[in-house]
Motif scaffolding. Structure first.
Motif, short mmCIF file in Angstrom:
data_model
loop_
_atom_site.label_atom_id
_atom_site.label_comp_id
_atom_site.label_asym_id
_atom_site.label_seq_id
_atom_site.Cartn_x
_atom_site.Cartn_y
_atom_site.Cartn_z
N ARG A 123 -9.08 23.04 38.85
CA ARG A 123 -7.74 22.70 39.34
C ARG A 123 -7.70 21.32 39.98
N THR A 181 -6.83 20.86 30.48
CA THR A 181 -7.11 20.94 31.90
C THR A 181 -6.94 19.58 32.57
N ASP A 237 -0.02 24.60 37.81
CA ASP A 237 -1.11 25.56 37.60
C ASP A 237 -0.59 26.84 36.95
#
Ligand code: ZN
Length: 575
Positions: A13, A53, A88
């Motif tokens: 993250r 990502t 997210d």
């Protein structure tokens, strides 16, 4: 609470959490902290290595407002503001992911471009991420191009692709490109170890090593396989269970195969293949394990210090590295990798596997394996044997006067080392033109190989090739080579050989390589020469006065069949 799959739970993250892509992370971090922002980014690399990502982290970095709502563009998004949490969770209004593989049409791009006209609803930037961008149609690319050329300041594009070659050059030139690398097995292994520790799942080193390798450079795949392994192993990971799940082969038998091949031990190879077949292991997995072992052997041969000392397979690789010459290691590796493509062509994949092994044995050995063959003759039983040297001096090379290679070798009489070479072994006069070409080619190839001008597969092409014709009148002179093996008939090898020839001859050569079964090749001439030297060496041992005396003195002494080897590298054969 339901089980969250590891790949999702451990999706990075923040840039700090990204593993194995330090170069991309560093460049993006610098750009973000120094405010040098590009309007279009292209992330390339194989599947499952973090393109989406990194796109999400970039979108968060651009839109993060910090825990207090006062933050600006940052390389360390807070993870708690609206932008961070919603990106997210994949529901942020100003971040759009479009998968070109399923939405490759012009309409979707048109829709995207229409939305680009509106300022961001809540964030600082609208970020459009187009995954598998190479799958966009040409129309869609062209529609996109105008917006890419002059985007509004609030718009950022992220393109991702596994195949940058297929992205139009005009698009490529407008993007800042980052290549994400496949991860090394050890990187995946180490990361999986930390994940499993955090999850409280016990795992042995062997299982982690297998999973790290099976991930094939993709952390996502590594995590998915780990999920499966946890389920399969009932909550813990053990090497044998994971091996079974992955259908991978235990290293011992691939090792035995490489050993047997290095000894040119045909029966040993067949017996090991049979044992593997009985265990029902996929032939592809066998070839793969062998190829991995050979890769480590090649590293051990070229850069001995570079092997991973923590890997238990390193010892195997080091030992075997001494049993096979470096170029033979390359040759065998190449055969194994290409052999994989053949497995499906035959109903019986083990028959195909056997063929791959036998193909290697069909190549003449270079005789250059690192440990020089020690002449082991006459193990003399009790009483304790006196030290004797059963070495045989090299017989003078007679390559130039050898009989045609196709002639049975038995015609050549064993020659005592000191005796002059009888004229009888010379080629019969007048020498046929074909034999002259064969001699010319053999001498030339020998020279090229000795000078190191040709090696590995190029050398293989040269020694397996038969010179059929030379047209010196042509400009440049045309040389025609016949080669049976299809894998050797490729333009890269031909060009390498042609330039080595040109350098040696001092002029350009047009080298044509055509399919054919040549009778007269350097390899055959060398094999004939080796057999002749062997026969001479055996005769010399049997006639040696000391040996005869020992045999007479110790009734139980005998010369072990096959143990006599000519001492040094033959001058008459291609090194
Ligand atoms: Zn934030």
């Amino acid at each position: 609470m339901s089980y969250v799959i590891l790949a999702r739970k451990y999706r990075p993250r923040s840039f700090a959490q990204m593993v194995g892509q330090e170069h991309v992370v560093q460049a993006l971090t610098n750009a973000l902290t120094q405010g040098r922002l590009h309007h279009a980014y292209l992330f390339t690399g194989t599947r499952g290595i973090g393109k989406t990502t990194v796109s999400r982290i970039l979108a968060k970095s651009l839109n993060c407002t910090g825990p207090d709502g006062q933050g600006g563009i940052t390389a360390t998004p807070c993870g708690v503001c609206q932008a961070c949490t919603e990106i997210d969770a994949d529901r942020y209004l100003d971040y759009t992911e479009l998968d070109a593989a399923s939405n490759g049409g012009k309409e979707e791009i048109k829709d995207l471009i229409e939305r680009a006209a509106y300022k961001p609803g809540i964030g600082r930037f609208k970020v459009f991420m187009i995954d598998e961008a190479h799958q966009l149609s040409k129309d869609a690319f062209n529609a996109l191009l105008k917006t890419l050329e002059e985007p509004p300041e609030y718009l950022k594009f992220v393109l991702a692709t596994t195949d940058p070659e297929k992205v139009l050059p005009t698009v490529l030139s407008r993007c800042l490109q980052f290549n994400l690398r496949p991860m090394a097995p050890a990187t995946v292994r180490d990361y999986l170890a930390t994940v499993l520790e955090a999850e409280g799942v016990a795992a042995d080193a062997g299982s982690l090593r297998l999973l790290g390798r099976a991930a094939r450079g993709s952390m996502r795949d590594g995590l998915s396989l780990t999920d499966q392994a946890i389920a399969y192993g009932g909550g813990r990971l053990a090497e044998d269970v994971v091996r079974k799940m992955l259908g991978s082969v235990d290293r011992s038998q691939p090792r035995q195969l490489v050993e047997a091949l290095s000894r040119r031990d045909g029966p040993g190879v067949l017996a090991t293949v049979d044992a593997l077949r009985e265990r029902g292991l996929p032939a592809a997995a066998v070839l793969e394990e062998m190829a991995l072992l050979l890769q480590q052997m090649a590293v051990a041969q070229a850069v001995p210090g570079a092997l991973d000392e923590d890997d238990p397979d390193t010892t195997d690789a080091r030992e075997l590295a001494g049993a096979l010459a470096a170029d033979e290691t390359q040759l065998l590796y190449s055969m194994l990798v290409h052999g994989r493509e053949e497995l499906g062509l035959l109903g019986d994949e083990y028959a195909a596997l056997t063929m791959v092994m036998l193909r290697y044995l069909a190549f003449p050995g270079s005789g250059a394996a690192a440990p020089a063959p020690v002449p082991r003759a006459a193990p003399l039983r009790s009483p304790a044997p006196p030290a004797i040297k059963l070495a045989v001096p090299t017989v003078p090379a007679v390559a130039a006067s050898l009989p045609a290679p196709a002639a049975p070798i038995a015609q050549t009489a064993p020659t005592p080392p000191t005796a002059p070479v009888p004229a009888a072994v010379a080629a019969p006069a007048p020498v046929a033109p074909a034999a002259a070409l064969g001699e010319r080619w053999h001498a030339l190839v020998k020279k090229l190989a000795a000078a190191g001008a040709i090696s590995a597969l190029t050398r293989e092409l040269a020694v397996q090739g038969g010179l059929q014709a030379v047209d010196d009148a042509a400009t440049p002179p045309r040389w025609l080579l016949h080669v049976e093996r299809e894998t050797l008939r490729n333009t890269a090898l031909r060009d390498k050989l042609a330039s080595a020839l040109a350098a040696e001859l001092g002029h350009a050569v047009q080298l044509d390589v055509e399919p054919g079964v040549p009778e007269d090749t350097p390899a055959r001439r060398d094999a004939a020469e080796r057999q002749r030297r062997q026969a001479a060496a055996e005769a010399a041992i049997h006639e040696d006065a000391v040996v005869r005396e020992l045999l007479a003195q110790f009734k139980t002494a005998r010369i072990v069949p096959g143990s006599i080897k000519p001492l040094d590298s033959p001058e008459g054969s291609t090194p």
